[in-house]
Design a protein around this motif. Sequence first.
Motif, short mmCIF file in Angstrom:
data_model
loop_
_atom_site.label_atom_id
_atom_site.label_comp_id
_atom_site.label_asym_id
_atom_site.label_seq_id
_atom_site.Cartn_x
_atom_site.Cartn_y
_atom_site.Cartn_z
N TRP A 168 0.81 -1.21 0.00
CA TRP A 168 0.00 0.00 0.00
C TRP A 168 0.85 1.27 0.00
CZ3 TRP A 168 -4.03 -3.27 2.58
CH2 TRP A 168 -5.15 -3.40 1.75
N GLU B 259 -4.21 0.10 -9.04
CA GLU B 259 -5.63 -0.13 -8.70
C GLU B 259 -6.03 -1.58 -8.98
OE1 GLU B 259 -7.60 2.95 -10.90
OE2 GLU B 259 -7.22 4.46 -9.33
N GLU C 229 -4.83 -3.71 -6.16
CA GLU C 229 -5.71 -3.55 -5.00
C GLU C 229 -6.98 -4.37 -5.13
OE1 GLU C 229 -5.97 0.57 -2.44
OE2 GLU C 229 -6.07 0.71 -4.62
N GLU D 297 -8.16 -7.63 -2.93
CA GLU D 297 -9.47 -7.68 -2.26
C GLU D 297 -10.21 -8.96 -2.63
OE1 GLU D 297 -13.56 -5.04 -1.75
OE2 GLU D 297 -12.02 -4.36 -3.14
N ARG E 220 -4.03 -1.24 7.14
CA ARG E 220 -3.58 -0.22 6.19
C ARG E 220 -3.73 1.17 6.79
NH1 ARG E 220 -5.91 1.59 0.29
NH2 ARG E 220 -4.14 2.89 -0.19
#
Length: 147
Positions: A38, A74, A77, A81, A100
């Motif tokens: 992150w 992105e 990410e 997830e 995070r």
Amino acid sequence: GPLMEPISVAVAAFAAIKSGVKLGKDAQSMMQDIGKMWGAIDEVRGEHRKKKKSPFTSANEEALETFAALKKAEDLERELEKVVKMTRGFYAWQDLLKIRGQIKRERMEAEKARKAKVAQQMELAAAVALFITLVCCMIWGVWMFLT
């Protein structure tokens, strides 16, 4: 470009987190990789924002240079997830997001402390310079008076 390094850091950290999740590791034990991933993604986002606002780059340059990196970040990410939710469930993802936030807060506090220290050092240097100047002026004044 300059964003390839943070992207490769994010990709490597993502791979480590993905395998950790599949092995059943908890979020706390993967904190370092989570922070790396992150942190790199945030770096890419920040760089993209800077380029967007910069008066020195055209929209096309900015889009080419940072947009692809931003999209890659992105995608990582979203992929993370998906993997976490499929493997460990919604609450595991929430735990990851909490960590995070915690890492982000710690980084911001560390940056604030670093900036405060720099400002303090600058003030000290200015005070020392002023003191030396005053002492020199006094010595010069006494010398002029005596000769």
